[in-house]
Design an enzyme around this catalytic site. Structure first.
Site, mmCIF file in Angstrom:
data_model
loop_
_atom_site.group_PDB
_atom_site.id
_atom_site.type_symbol
_atom_site.label_atom_id
_atom_site.label_comp_id
_atom_site.label_asym_id
_atom_site.label_seq_id
_atom_site.Cartn_x
_atom_site.Cartn_y
_atom_site.Cartn_z
ATOM 1 N N TYR A 153 0.852 -1.174 0.000
ATOM 2 C CA TYR A 153 0.000 0.000 0.000
ATOM 3 C C TYR A 153 0.897 1.235 0.000
ATOM 4 O O TYR A 153 1.412 1.634 1.030
ATOM 5 C CB TYR A 153 -0.865 -0.058 1.257
ATOM 6 C CG TYR A 153 -1.956 0.973 1.353
ATOM 7 C CD1 TYR A 153 -3.212 0.727 0.787
ATOM 8 C CD2 TYR A 153 -1.778 2.153 2.049
ATOM 9 C CE1 TYR A 153 -4.243 1.647 0.902
ATOM 10 C CE2 TYR A 153 -2.797 3.087 2.176
ATOM 11 C CZ TYR A 153 -4.032 2.824 1.597
ATOM 12 O OH TYR A 153 -5.064 3.732 1.724
ATOM 13 N N THR A 156 2.244 6.868 1.729
ATOM 14 C CA THR A 156 3.153 7.836 2.334
ATOM 15 C C THR A 156 4.369 8.115 1.448
ATOM 16 O O THR A 156 4.926 7.209 0.836
ATOM 17 C CB THR A 156 3.608 7.312 3.702
ATOM 18 O OG1 THR A 156 2.447 7.139 4.516
ATOM 19 C CG2 THR A 156 4.569 8.269 4.390
ATOM 20 N N SER A 162 1.019 12.825 7.091
ATOM 21 C CA SER A 162 -0.315 13.210 7.568
ATOM 22 C C SER A 162 -1.119 13.909 6.480
ATOM 23 O O SER A 162 -2.310 13.669 6.317
ATOM 24 C CB SER A 162 -0.183 14.143 8.775
ATOM 25 O OG SER A 162 0.389 13.465 9.869
ATOM 26 N N ARG A 328 10.978 -10.033 42.558
ATOM 27 C CA ARG A 328 12.136 -9.246 42.949
ATOM 28 C C ARG A 328 11.979 -8.743 44.383
ATOM 29 O O ARG A 328 10.928 -8.208 44.746
ATOM 30 C CB ARG A 328 12.281 -8.053 42.006
ATOM 31 C CG ARG A 328 13.421 -7.111 42.319
ATOM 32 C CD ARG A 328 14.747 -7.693 41.949
ATOM 33 N NE ARG A 328 15.818 -6.712 42.000
ATOM 34 C CZ ARG A 328 17.084 -6.992 41.689
ATOM 35 N NH1 ARG A 328 17.423 -8.214 41.314
ATOM 36 N NH2 ARG A 328 18.008 -6.063 41.750
ATOM 37 N N ARG A 351 3.161 3.623 40.261
ATOM 38 C CA ARG A 351 3.466 3.645 38.827
ATOM 39 C C ARG A 351 2.851 2.458 38.105
ATOM 40 O O ARG A 351 2.410 2.579 36.957
ATOM 41 C CB ARG A 351 4.981 3.639 38.621
ATOM 42 C CG ARG A 351 5.671 4.895 39.155
ATOM 43 C CD ARG A 351 7.144 4.675 39.441
ATOM 44 N NE ARG A 351 7.929 4.530 38.232
ATOM 45 C CZ ARG A 351 9.155 4.001 38.183
ATOM 46 N NH1 ARG A 351 9.732 3.530 39.285
ATOM 47 N NH2 ARG A 351 9.807 3.910 37.058
ATOM 48 N N GLY A 419 17.213 -2.726 36.159
ATOM 49 C CA GLY A 419 18.188 -3.099 35.137
ATOM 50 C C GLY A 419 17.704 -4.253 34.281
ATOM 51 O O GLY A 419 17.938 -4.273 33.068
ATOM 52 N N GLU A 442 -1.724 5.326 10.769
ATOM 53 C CA GLU A 442 -3.185 5.508 10.819
ATOM 54 C C GLU A 442 -3.570 6.797 11.553
ATOM 55 O O GLU A 442 -4.527 6.827 12.306
ATOM 56 C CB GLU A 442 -3.857 4.304 11.483
ATOM 57 C CG GLU A 442 -3.897 3.058 10.625
ATOM 58 C CD GLU A 442 -4.703 3.276 9.346
ATOM 59 O OE1 GLU A 442 -5.777 3.904 9.414
ATOM 60 O OE2 GLU A 442 -4.250 2.832 8.285
ATOM 61 N N ASP A 444 -1.288 10.462 12.876
ATOM 62 C CA ASP A 444 -0.377 10.902 13.937
ATOM 63 C C ASP A 444 -1.205 11.330 15.148
ATOM 64 O O ASP A 444 -2.221 12.012 15.013
ATOM 65 C CB ASP A 444 0.444 12.094 13.421
ATOM 66 C CG ASP A 444 1.258 12.731 14.521
ATOM 67 O OD1 ASP A 444 2.378 12.256 14.749
ATOM 68 O OD2 ASP A 444 0.757 13.685 15.167
#
Lengths: 552, 552
Positions: A153, A156, A162, A328, A351, A419, A442, A444
């Site tokens: 396809y 771009t 965009s 951990r 978090r 780490g 699809e 931005d």
């Protein structure tokens, strides 16, 4: 295979194996306060979906041809050849095991490696189906279904992503020969990015400016053959290649994203996709009466699948980070006892847990979007376009919100593994690198939020008129209340009432939209105001989208 | 070399070359409102530093042995061999061109490829210099300087990173033979991560629990030979290997981070680093009178260099994203004219410009930290330890703040380049992948913020006492004013007064610290309170660190 000294790696495999010998999560697992098996069904969507996923995932895991553990250490050429082998094996398995469409789709999901076939099945064939006439479909689809031709396809360009209307490739009709001349007039008109283009595709749907009789009719799609079906060499006038390495180990480097330039390449007139617009033998341009809104229906569909995929990707990352956090231990040993599991630290929880909640939220909003797509499709078939703008804004916004949150969330999960998250063996680096393009393709994510903001500004401007806000903007109908209401939370537990949370999100979204609308009205031209206030508008759009996620 | 089909890549190189033929930034460059050459000197620190950097960067750029363009597409083995070649070439250049220490350091900076030599020069040698006796230095340093032995720094274990006191490797003194027995008693005691360990190092400074006469004296350093100097094979009792792929293309995969296990490996007693503590022939443990605080002086130094590095890394990313934003145009074409440069979009500016400002801010705060290190060193030499806690908290906090902001900032710059930021040729994917470990090494960023928070809570608890807050916490002396002052900004321009901005940052930091201290006092035990409120404490620490950056 260009492995890094197989002998020396053995110590690492032995280490991982020793770790696997104990179920370090057994204790955690006994503490679940909900029915885990029931949750598996809810997550999958149905018992059927769960059983199918379970069966296909085992099939992939047990087939050495689908191994993934060496993927991150291969050089580009080996990696690409490896993907070609897997792609062929997938095709063989689908045929030999007589897999249904649903099973085949799950198989590709678990093989989990971007490949040219994604574009062949996901973009090339749908483009011909959606934009080709019946005759064109009859000619091209059987070849594509049997993979006798392989397509990509090519939209771009190096200079335009965009802004699709700014594409520069031209398709000029030559009435002498009844052909289009496909040409790349500038460097920036080079096609750039199409997956499957670099090495594999024999054909492409190429988007180019249609020019007849000296007039530019804008961007249209054309089927163009790129490579010989005999020896795969590129055809005269066509320059094609791979655009090089992309972010991360493995990840999208299994895909041959490509560059393509045309030097006056001639194709027959009947290779313009003519379902919506036609060029006659005489070079006259005509539009059919197929409603253009149908294109938006397809966008709603594609973006709905992206939201579902976001939930999958985020849940994989959260799963890894949660398990790691339970296993951990660090600090906090008292009297020589075990150290504290890091999942018990508030800094870890603050978090990790919002990401866990987001993974579920995106799952449910994805399911709701499936309903929305069905609803929009039924209305479109009945020529009812009334809900389309709202549905379009809603899916655009949710695509942006969920993919941004997922990309950031995967990286946060990687950091939550300390780490160890930096090692490819954690699975997180490749998951991040393969996921982040979802923020760009699809639509931005920032451009999409600006589209949502435009829709919100229109909605605010129509408040008080006969046109009532519908669907996800229905709360705007209570804008007067929302602008003046105050949150009557007295204690922390009050936040556990969903109605309190909902009203807070509604009030925030409404106030931000109204503030933007008021500031916009101070500008001489709306476009100037929109440009000047775009950062605020994006924030208002995010607030609106977060409200949608909370409400579903 | 396992390149991905060199022929097909030619089209890409041609494309890049065509792009380079025009200076797309010429117009932008003419618009600078400051003296660009003067700024170059300020950025470099001095004219001397600028000229040196300029000269060495040209040396690296013009030497084909230092090419980087193929790095991201190599398989692991080729990549590693490539790094070995470069490392040898660096060594040869330093000797042949008689480069000074300063020039050699710049050369390594521009070669820009993590390698075992970083650890040999940056950790192994300094550990022996800092912790070894004069005799030990006399024996080992000449060998290390000539690279007749190559060393690494084996501290982190599979199970212990941040909690160094929890390391499990043992070094048990055997008075019979006057030796230490180095042993890995558990799976989690495997050394894991040390750079240079996996393939290269002949020796390591190994951190292990010192046990004499059945007593555990905590973690100490030992020089242990790992591989034969004749044939590089691992010595008896030693299992060693590479821990596999890490995040990203190229990036840290040029480094042989390793795993290491000991099975009762014997080393002579004089290979314990004995500057600070000793074990006698009889197995008695003794501590010398060398002040332990000197260790903190080294930490201040290392973290100061990390802050400087953050500025370098962020400025590289910002430079790429800013240039891209000036060259890239999308939408906004009027009457067939050029489209709008994306740098003119407010949505782009609101994300890019704060990062540009941060790169400069980190540069200046890094310079200030150099001064701080000199000041602390002079005081330590005069046995004045009074400013050490404040200097330690300050560098810990700035290390955390700047590395987090830089890692996130590089990724944001990548996103600001749209799809093109996803290509390795943008330079951003590798910059990100090679940078992010800075958030983990030399102190995990969250753990460091908790240390800053502890220091802040101590400072608050001492307010009103004879002990006045000093240095970066001096503002706490005005806490009563800061708790009640109100911002008297009336219009947008008022924010341009530095004093207004400073007081806002001070008031925020002071209020957050005081609020945490008040909430902490409600808990029965301070440790319980600290654990429960740790997410708030981290936020207070960030506010304090942001204030430091703003004030320097």
């Amino acid at each position: 295979m260009a492995q890094f000294d197989v002998d020396a790696m053995e110590i690492v495999w032995v280490t991982y194996k020793e770790m696997e010998e104990v179920d370090h999560l057994a204790h955690e697992r006994t503490k679940a306060q909900f029915d885990v098996d029931a949750m598996k069904i809810i997550w999958a969507g149905s018992r059927h979906a769960f059983e199918l996923s379970d069966r296909i995932s085992r099939l992939v895991a047990s087939d050495p041809a689908f191994r993934k553990d060496n993927r991150t250490m291969l050089g580009r050429k080996e990696l690409f050849k490896n993907t070609l082998r897997k792609t062929a094996h997938v095709w063989k398995q689908i045929i030999e095991l007589h897999l249904s469409e649903e099973e085949a789709s799950r198989l590709r999901f678990y093989v989990d490696e971007p490949a040219f076939t994604d574009l062949h099945w996901g973009m090339f064939i749908p483009a011909i189906k959606g934009q080709g006439t019946d005759d064109q479909q009859k000619k091209w689809l059987p070849l594509a279904y049997k993979m006798q031709i392989i397509g990509c396809y090519a939209q771009t360009e190096l200079g335009h992503g965009s802004n699709v209307q700014g594409l520069e490739t031209t398709a000029t009709f030559d009435p002498e020969t009844d052909e289009f001349i496909i040409h790349s007039p500038t460097l920036t008109s080079s096609k750039w990015w199409p997956g499957g283009l670099g090495k594999i595709s024999t054909h492409a749907v190429v988007y180019a400016r249609l020019i007849t009789d000296g007039r530019d009719h804008g961007v249209h799609g054309f089927i163009v053959q790129l490579r010989s079906l005999d020896d795969h060499s590129s055809l005269p006038g066509i320059t094609v290649g791979d655009i090089g390495m992309k972010f991360g180990n493995g990840a999208y480097n299994t895909m041959d994203n490509g560059v393509l330039r045309f030097d006056h390449v001639r194709i027959p007139r009947d290779q313009m996709l003519m379902r919506v617009s036609q060029v006659t033998r005489e070079g006259k341009y005509r539009q059919s009466d197929v409603p253009r809104q149908l294109v938006y229906g397809t966008m709603v569909y594609v973006r709905q699948t992206i939201v579902s995929d976001a939930s999958c990707a985020l849940s994989r990352a959260v799963c890894i980070a949660t398990r790691y956090s339970a296993v951990r231990r660090q600090f906090g040993s008292q009297n020589g006892g075990q150290e504290t599991q890091v999942i018990d630290y508030k800094t870890q929880q603050s978090r990790l847990f919002p990401l866990l909640a987001s993974a579920y939220a995106f799952r449910f909003v994805g399911e709701w979007l499936k309903w929305l797509y069905t609803d929009v499709t039924q209305r479109l078939q009945a020529n009812d376009f009334s809900t389309l703008p709202e549905a379009h804004a809603c899916t655009a916004g949710l695509k942006s919100l969920t993919t941004t949150a997922t990309a950031d969330g995967i990286e946060e999960c990687r950091k939550l593994c300390g780490g160890h998250g930096y090692l490819c063996s954690s699975g997180l680096p490749e998951l991040f690198a393969v996921y982040v393009p979802a923020c760009t393709y699809e639509g931005d994510n920032v451009v999409l939020l600006l589209q949502v903001a435009r829709f919100l500004m229109k909605t605010v401007s129509q408040l008080g008129s006969a046109k009532q806000p519908v669907g996800t903007t229905a709360y705007m109908g209570r804008v007067e209340h929302l602008l003046k209401c105050r949150c009557d939370v007295q204690k922390a537990e009050d936040w556990l009432q969903p109605s309190v949370v909902m009203e807070a999100f509604e009030a925030r979204a409404a106030r931000m939209s109204v503030a933007c609308a008021q500031n916009l009205s101070k500008f001489a031209s709306p476009e100037e105001g929109f440009a000047e206030l775009s950062a605020d508008l994006v924030e208002a759009a995010v607030a609106h989208c977060q409200l949608i996620v909370v409400s579903k």
